[in-house]
Motif scaffolding. Structure first.
Motif, mmCIF file in Angstrom:
data_model
loop_
_atom_site.group_PDB
_atom_site.id
_atom_site.type_symbol
_atom_site.label_atom_id
_atom_site.label_comp_id
_atom_site.label_asym_id
_atom_site.label_seq_id
_atom_site.Cartn_x
_atom_site.Cartn_y
_atom_site.Cartn_z
ATOM 1 N N LYS A 157 19.664 0.775 0.091
ATOM 2 C CA LYS A 157 18.481 0.448 -0.579
ATOM 3 C C LYS A 157 19.137 -0.638 -0.545
ATOM 4 O O LYS A 157 19.304 -1.298 -0.726
ATOM 5 N N THR A 158 17.167 -1.615 -0.263
ATOM 6 C CA THR A 158 17.691 -2.877 -0.243
ATOM 7 C C THR A 158 17.758 -3.493 -0.972
ATOM 8 O O THR A 158 17.267 -3.037 -2.743
ATOM 9 N N SER A 159 18.764 -4.453 -1.491
ATOM 10 C CA SER A 159 19.338 -4.834 -2.809
ATOM 11 C C SER A 159 18.254 -5.968 -3.845
ATOM 12 O O SER A 159 17.990 -6.596 -2.943
ATOM 13 N N LYS A 160 18.322 -5.561 -4.604
ATOM 14 C CA LYS A 160 17.915 -5.993 -5.005
ATOM 15 C C LYS A 160 18.886 -7.703 -6.038
ATOM 16 O O LYS A 160 18.508 -7.491 -6.865
ATOM 17 N N ASN A 161 19.341 -7.875 -5.725
ATOM 18 C CA ASN A 161 20.651 -8.413 -6.080
ATOM 19 C C ASN A 161 20.099 -10.082 -6.519
ATOM 20 O O ASN A 161 20.151 -10.657 -7.335
ATOM 21 N N LEU A 162 19.248 -10.032 -4.963
ATOM 22 C CA LEU A 162 19.173 -11.751 -5.113
ATOM 23 C C LEU A 162 18.314 -12.608 -4.211
ATOM 24 O O LEU A 162 16.814 -12.204 -4.944
ATOM 25 N N GLU A 170 11.353 -7.764 -0.112
ATOM 26 C CA GLU A 170 10.763 -8.353 -1.593
ATOM 27 C C GLU A 170 10.233 -7.380 -2.304
ATOM 28 O O GLU A 170 10.174 -7.333 -3.242
ATOM 29 N N VAL A 171 9.281 -6.513 -1.215
ATOM 30 C CA VAL A 171 8.180 -5.598 -1.984
ATOM 31 C C VAL A 171 8.671 -4.028 -2.444
ATOM 32 O O VAL A 171 8.572 -3.665 -3.486
ATOM 33 N N THR A 172 10.368 -4.111 -1.964
ATOM 34 C CA THR A 172 10.195 -2.155 -1.856
ATOM 35 C C THR A 172 12.156 -2.309 -1.895
ATOM 36 O O THR A 172 12.596 -3.184 -1.646
ATOM 37 N N ASP A 173 12.352 -1.426 -2.853
ATOM 38 C CA ASP A 173 14.179 -1.081 -2.617
ATOM 39 C C ASP A 173 14.162 -0.199 -1.534
ATOM 40 O O ASP A 173 15.618 -0.007 -1.740
ATOM 41 N N ARG A 229 0.452 -1.398 0.290
ATOM 42 C CA ARG A 229 -0.153 0.131 0.068
ATOM 43 C C ARG A 229 0.772 1.123 -0.019
ATOM 44 O O ARG A 229 0.842 2.419 -1.134
ATOM 45 N N GLY A 230 1.661 1.351 0.581
ATOM 46 C CA GLY A 230 2.687 2.188 0.372
ATOM 47 C C GLY A 230 2.986 2.026 -0.377
ATOM 48 O O GLY A 230 3.451 3.671 -1.138
ATOM 49 N N GLU A 231 3.876 1.549 -1.309
ATOM 50 C CA GLU A 231 4.528 1.696 -2.286
ATOM 51 C C GLU A 231 3.855 2.171 -3.552
ATOM 52 O O GLU A 231 3.908 3.238 -4.431
ATOM 53 N N GLU A 232 2.734 1.611 -4.015
ATOM 54 C CA GLU A 232 1.888 1.693 -4.787
ATOM 55 C C GLU A 232 0.718 2.842 -4.738
ATOM 56 O O GLU A 232 0.285 3.337 -5.418
ATOM 57 N N LEU A 233 0.225 3.070 -3.328
ATOM 58 C CA LEU A 233 -1.088 3.824 -3.223
ATOM 59 C C LEU A 233 -0.997 4.919 -2.410
ATOM 60 O O LEU A 233 -1.477 5.983 -2.586
ATOM 61 N N GLU A 234 0.787 4.844 -1.229
ATOM 62 C CA GLU A 234 0.696 6.274 -0.912
ATOM 63 C C GLU A 234 1.875 7.222 -1.120
ATOM 64 O O GLU A 234 1.596 7.736 -0.500
ATOM 65 N N GLY A 235 2.075 6.299 -2.649
ATOM 66 C CA GLY A 235 3.119 7.387 -2.442
ATOM 67 C C GLY A 235 4.467 7.368 -2.791
ATOM 68 O O GLY A 235 5.708 7.944 -2.771
ATOM 69 N N GLY A 236 5.063 6.072 -1.958
ATOM 70 C CA GLY A 236 5.990 5.833 -0.948
ATOM 71 C C GLY A 236 6.473 6.442 -0.426
ATOM 72 O O GLY A 236 6.376 7.198 -0.155
ATOM 73 N N PHE A 237 8.021 5.650 0.247
ATOM 74 C CA PHE A 237 8.211 6.022 0.884
ATOM 75 C C PHE A 237 9.872 5.977 1.352
ATOM 76 O O PHE A 237 9.988 5.627 0.473
ATOM 77 N N ASP A 238 10.147 6.670 2.226
ATOM 78 C CA ASP A 238 12.540 6.853 2.237
ATOM 79 C C ASP A 238 12.395 5.523 3.113
ATOM 80 O O ASP A 238 13.435 4.757 2.536
#
Lengths: 246, 246, 246, 246, 246, 246
Positions: free
Chosen positions: D221-226, D89-92, D63-72
C-alpha cells in the motif's frame, strides 16, 4: 628528464620541503627544479590567494619554456591546483596538479578517498576541483582541520595530531579507504600517517612527480587540439613581457 | 619490481603482444609476467564474455599471490577492466585496469578524451566503466568501429584505417583532445596514430604499466579498510581450490 | 507459465526458501523451478563471491534455454543481481533481478526507499546497482546490519531484531517510506516487518516473480537490438560446452 | 480485485479505448472501472492542460475512496502522469501512472528505451517525469511526432505511420532497444508496432494494469510515513466538498 | 509598471501581508495588485493543496490577461511555485515564482543557501523545485520547522523562534551562508532574522518583485518559441469559460 | 546607489560601450562607474587571458573598497565571470558576474537558453561557469561563432550576422527559447537580435545591472559566514600594497 615544480606561494621553506619530497619520489635520472613565483601570497587559503598565485604559476611556466630551455613536465604544487588550465595553454609539455595527481591515484587503491586539509573555507575549493576531475562519487568526504597552511610547519606536532584525528574520522565515519593530504605543506606527514592509519595516504607532491614521469615516459604531451591550445596572440597592457601570448 | 599482467582472454598471440607492449613501457628493473587464464573466451566483446573472463582474472591473481611468490602489482588487460573489483579483494598489492589507467592519464593532457573501440555493443560496457571512474564529463564520446577484437590482428591495415577514421571524427565532431584505444589488442596502433593525428593517443597496456609502477614506487597498497577487504572465508562448492577465500 | 529462479549461491536451504517464497507470490498457473548453480560460493557477500556466482547464473540460463526446454522468464535471486546483463544476452525471455524488481516497485508506493541489508561491505554493491537502475535520488539510504547471509538462517531471531532496528532507523533518520530487504535470504522476514513497521517492506524474490509474470503477460521479450543481443559466436577455451556462444 | 482507471481528459472515446486495453491486460478476476473527470480538457498537450486534468484525477480518487466503496488500486492514464503525487496522498491504495509503469518495465528488457510521443512541446513534460523516476540514463531519447492527441483517433493510419517512423529513428539513431508509446491514446498501435519493429513496444495502460495488480498481489500500500501521508485537514474555499481534506 | 501577485491560497490575511511586503520592495512607480484565487485551499502544505492552488493561479493569470487589461508581470506567491509552468503558457509577460526568485538571488551573495520552511512533508516539494531550477549543488539543506503555514500568523513569536533556531542550525551544521524562508507567510520575519543571524535572509515575495521589475525593465517577455507557447486551442468540458485555451 | 563595473580587459572602447549599456539599464538615481584594470589582456579568450584579468578585477574591487569610498555593488563584465569568487571575499557588497546574471534571468522567461559566444575554445569556459551556477539542465547549448572578441567592434555587420545565424540554429536545432550573448562586447547587438529572433535575448551587462540593483534594494550583502569571508591576513610578496589582505 627535467621537471619544474612551481610552489605557487612565496614561502621558500615550503618550496624547499617540496623539492626534497619530489626528489625522494623521482627516478634517479630525473632532475627536479623547484621554484616560487617572484610575487604572490606567502600561503594559499582562499580564492583571493589562489587568483594571484595562479598568475605566478603561469608566469613560471612561461619562464620555463622561454628562458630556461624548457622542461619535460611542469607541476603546480598547491592543493587547489591554481593556474592548471592556463598553464596547460602555455606549453605542450604535461602540466600536473598535485591535487589532481593524488586524487586520481587514490582511486586505484581505495573505492573512496577523503581529503584531509586546512581551514574550513578551503572545503569549497576542494569541492570545485573534485567536481572538475569527475571524482565526486569517489570522494568520501573533505575533512578540514582548524589549521592554517604555515601552522603545519610552525607546529608539526599539532599538525600530525590534527591530521591523524581527522583521517581517523574520515575512515570510521565517512567510509574513506584512502586519505589525500590536502596541502603541499603536509608532505612530511604522509609516511607516518600511512603507517599509523593502515590505509594508503597520498601526498600530492610525490604523486604529481610519478604521474609527470609516467606521462613523459609514455611520450604524451598536452593536446593543442582545442581547449589547451596556445593562447591567442595579443597585447597584455602594462604586464611583464614574459606573459604576453606571442 | 615484478608485475603480473593478466590478459583476460585466452588468445596467446594477444598475450604475447601485451607482453611486448608492457616491456616497452616498463622500467628496466621491472619484471613483466604476462598470462592468460587457463579457461575462458578467446576474445571479449560482450557482458557474457566478460563474466567468464573476470573469473579467470581473479583466479590468476589468486595464483600469483598463493603459488607464484607474489607480485608487486597486477594488471587486468582487457578494456572493460573485467574482474577489477574482485581482484582487488584478493590481494593488498595494487591492481590496475587498462581502461582505468589510460582514461585517468588522458585527462592530464586533454580536457576531453574519446574512446575509440570495437563493435557497437561494446559502447555500453565503456559507459559503465567511464561512469564508475567518474569520468563521464571528461569523455567526449565513445566511437565504435565495426571490427571484432581478433580482426585487428588478422587485418591490421583495416584496423589502422578504421581507428584513424573514427579518431578523426572524434577529434573533429566530438571535441576530443586525446584518444584512448578501447581494446588491449590495439596496442600496436597507438604510436603511429598519435603521430598522424597530432593528439595524444593512449594505449591501455602501457598506461597501466606506468600507473602500476607509480603506485609501487609510492609504496601504495590496496586498502583493506572496507570495500576491498579480503573476501570472507567460505566454501566454494565444486570450485577450484585456489579460488576459495581462505 | 514457467519461471526458472536461479539462486546464485550453492546453499540448498536458501534455494528451498526462495522456492517457497516464489510459489507464494506466483499465479496458480505459474510453474516455478528453483535451482543453484552446480558450482560457486555458499553465500554472496563480496565482489569476489559475485563474480563466480554470476558465472553460475549465466550457465543456468544456458541450461534452461538449451537443455530444459526453455522457460518464459528467468530470475536471478541474489540482491546484487549478479549475472543479470550477461544472462540477458543468452535468452530473449525476460530476465529479472530481485534487487531491480523490488527497488523499482518500491518507488510506486513510497517517494524514497531504503535498502536494509547484510554486512557493511555490501553497501558498495548496492550503490552500484542503485546507480545502474537510476534510482539514486529515490533511495533514502543503504543500511547494513552486522550479519552475514547465512546467519539470518542460523539465528532468525537476531535477524528479525537487526532488520527491525535498522529499518526503524531508516524510517526515522533517513526519511525512508518503504524498505527493501537486501538479501534473498531475508524473504521470511518481510511480512512480519511490514506489519510492525507500518510501511511497505519489499522482499526481492516475490517482487521479481510478479514483475516476471507481468512482463510475460504483456508479451515482452528481451530486446535483441543492441546491448542485449546474443553473444558473438566464439570458442571458450577449456570451458563447459554449455556456455560457449553458438 | 477492483482497479479504477482515470483517463485525465474528458474524451469518452479515449476512456473507452483505455478500458478495452486495460481489460485485455487484466487478470480474469480483476474488475476494471474506467472514468473521465467530470470537468477538464478534452486532451492533454501542455502544462496548462495538465494542471486542470490533475485536479480532475485527484477528485476521482476521492470519489473512489469516499463514494464508490474503495478500490484496490488506481491508475492515472495520461502519459504525463498528472496528479500522481497528490492522488497518492488521498489513498493508501497503490496509485500507478502509465508513464511510470511502462518506463520502469521497459528497463527490464532493454538497456535503453525511447519515448515516442505527440507534439514537440510534450518533450519537456516527458523530461520532467523521466527525471523524477530516475530513468534519465536509461532513456535513449524522446521523439515527438507532429500529431495532436486526438489526431491519432481521427487518422489512425497516419498515426501508425508516424509512430513507426519515429520509433525506427529512435532504434537506428538513438540506440533505443525498447519503445514506450507516450500517450494513452496510442494503446491500439502497440502490438502491431512491436511486431514490425522487432523490439518490445510498451503501451502505458496495459503496463500500469499489470504493475497495479502486482502491487496488490504483494499486499503493498502507499506509504503514509511522510511524503504521501494524507493531506492535512483544512478548508478548501468554494471547492467541491469531495476534495477538501478531512 | 503593474504587477499582479497571486497568493495561491485563499487566506485573505496572507494576501494582505504579501501585498504589504510587495509594496515595500517595489519601485515607487510600480502598481501592485494582490489577489487570492476564488477557490482553493486556505493554506498549501502538500501536493494535494498544490494541485488545486495551481489551478487557481492559472485562472488568475487568465483573468489578468483577458479581463483586467493585462499586467507587466505576474508573481505566484507560494513557496512551492504552484502553477508556474502553466501560467507561463498563458501569457507572454514574465511570470515569477517566489521560491525561484529568492533561490536564484541567494546564490549571488552566498555559495550555499538553506531553505528554512514549514512541516517536514514540504521538504520533498522543495527538493523538486530546487532540482528544477538547477540549484541542488548550491543548496546546503532544507530545514523544516514543526509548524503549519497559518501557525506563523497565529503565533508569530513561536514562528520567529523556530525560524531562528533552524536557520542557526543550517548555518552552523550545514554550511549555509544565506537563508531562504520557505513560505510566503514568513515575509515579516526576514528583516529581523537577517539582523540577528548576520547572513542574508531572503523572503520570496520581495525577491520576486525585484526580479519581475528587472525583467520588465530589460524588456524581456516569456518566450513563445516552444515549451512556454500558448496552450493549444481546445474545449475544456464543464470548466469556467475563462480557462479554456482560445 | 553607486555601482562599479569592472571590464576585466584593458580595451577602453569596450569599457565605454559597457558604461553606456549599463547606464541605459540603470535606475535614474544609480551612479555607474566603469573601469578597466590598470594591467591585463586587451581581450579575454582563454584561461590564460582569464587568470590575469581576474587578478585585475580583484585589484579594482580593493581599490573601490579602500580608495574610492566604497560602492553599493560591483560587477565583473567579462562573460567568463573572471575573479568573481575572490572579488566576493574582498567586500561585503554584492558582486555580480554578467554571465551569472544573464543566465539566471534567462531561466525565468525560457525553459532552456543557449549561449551564443566567441571562438570555439571559449565553450569550455562556458561549460565550467554553467556547471558552477547549476544551470546545466537549463542550458540548451553553447554555440560559438568563429569571431574574436575585438572583431565584433571592428566588423559589427559580420558580428550581427554571425550572432543571428548561430542564435537561429540554437533556436531551431537545440530547442533554445532564450539567447544569452556570451561576451560583454556584444551588448549593442541584443535589442536588434531580440526583435529579429522573436525570443528574449539577454546581454550580460544590462542583466548584471538590474540584478545588482535588485540585491541592493533588498538590502542583501555578500555573506561573510564561510566561503566568501574576507581573506586571511597575510603578506603578498612583491605585490601591489592594495591587494594584500589586511
Amino acid at each position: 628528464m627535467r621537471i619544474k615544480i612551481i610552489n605557487p606561494n612565496t614561502t621558500q621553506a615550503m618550496t624547499d620541503g617540496i623539492y626534497r619530497a619530489a626528489l625522494s619520489a623521482a627516478s634517479p635520472d630525473t632532475e627536479i627544479v623547484a621554484v616560487s613565483p617572484r610575487c604572490g601570497p606567502v600561503s594559499i587559503e582562499s580564492w583571493h590567494d589562489e587568483v594571484f598565485a595562479a598568475a605566478g604559476v603561469v608566469e613560471e611556466v612561461h619562464r620555463g619554456e622561454e628562458l630556461e630551455g624548457g622542461f619535460d613536465a611542469y607541476i603546480t604544487a598547491c592543493y587547489g591546483d591554481p593556474g592548471l588550465n592556463p598553464a596547460r595553454e602555455v606549453t605542450d609539455k604535461p602540466v600536473v596538479g598535485i591535487a589532481e595527481a593524488s586524487m586520481h591515484l587514490a582511486t586505484f587503491v581505495g573505492y573512496k578517498f577523503s581529503v584531509v586539509t586546512i581551514l574550513p573555507r578551503w572545503k569549497m575549493v576542494m569541492e570545485e576541483v573534485i567536481g572538475r576531475y569527475g571524482l565526486k562519487e569517489r570522494c568520501a568526504s573533505v575533512r578540514c582541520t582548524p589549521m592554517e597552511v604555515l601552522e603545519f610547519e610552525r607546529d608539526p606536532e599539532k599538525g600530525a595530531r590534527e591530521l591523524y584525528d581527522m583521517s581517523l574520522r574520515a575512515i570510521r565515519e565517512d567510509e574513506a579507504e584512502a586519505i589525500c593530504l590536502g596541502c603541499a605543506g603536509m608532505v612530511d606527514f604522509a609516511a607516518d600517517l600511512q603507517e599509523k592509519l593502515g590505509v594508503p595516504v597520498f601526498d600530492g607532491v610525490t604523486a604529481a612527480v610519478v604521474v609527470a614521469e609516467a606521462l613523459v615516459r609514455l611520450n604524451k604531451k598536452t593536446s593543442k587540439n582545442l581547449y589547451y591550445n596556445y593562447p591567442n596572440i595579443k597585447e597584455y597592457t602594462n604586464c611583464p613581457e614574459i606573459i604576453s601570448p606571442k
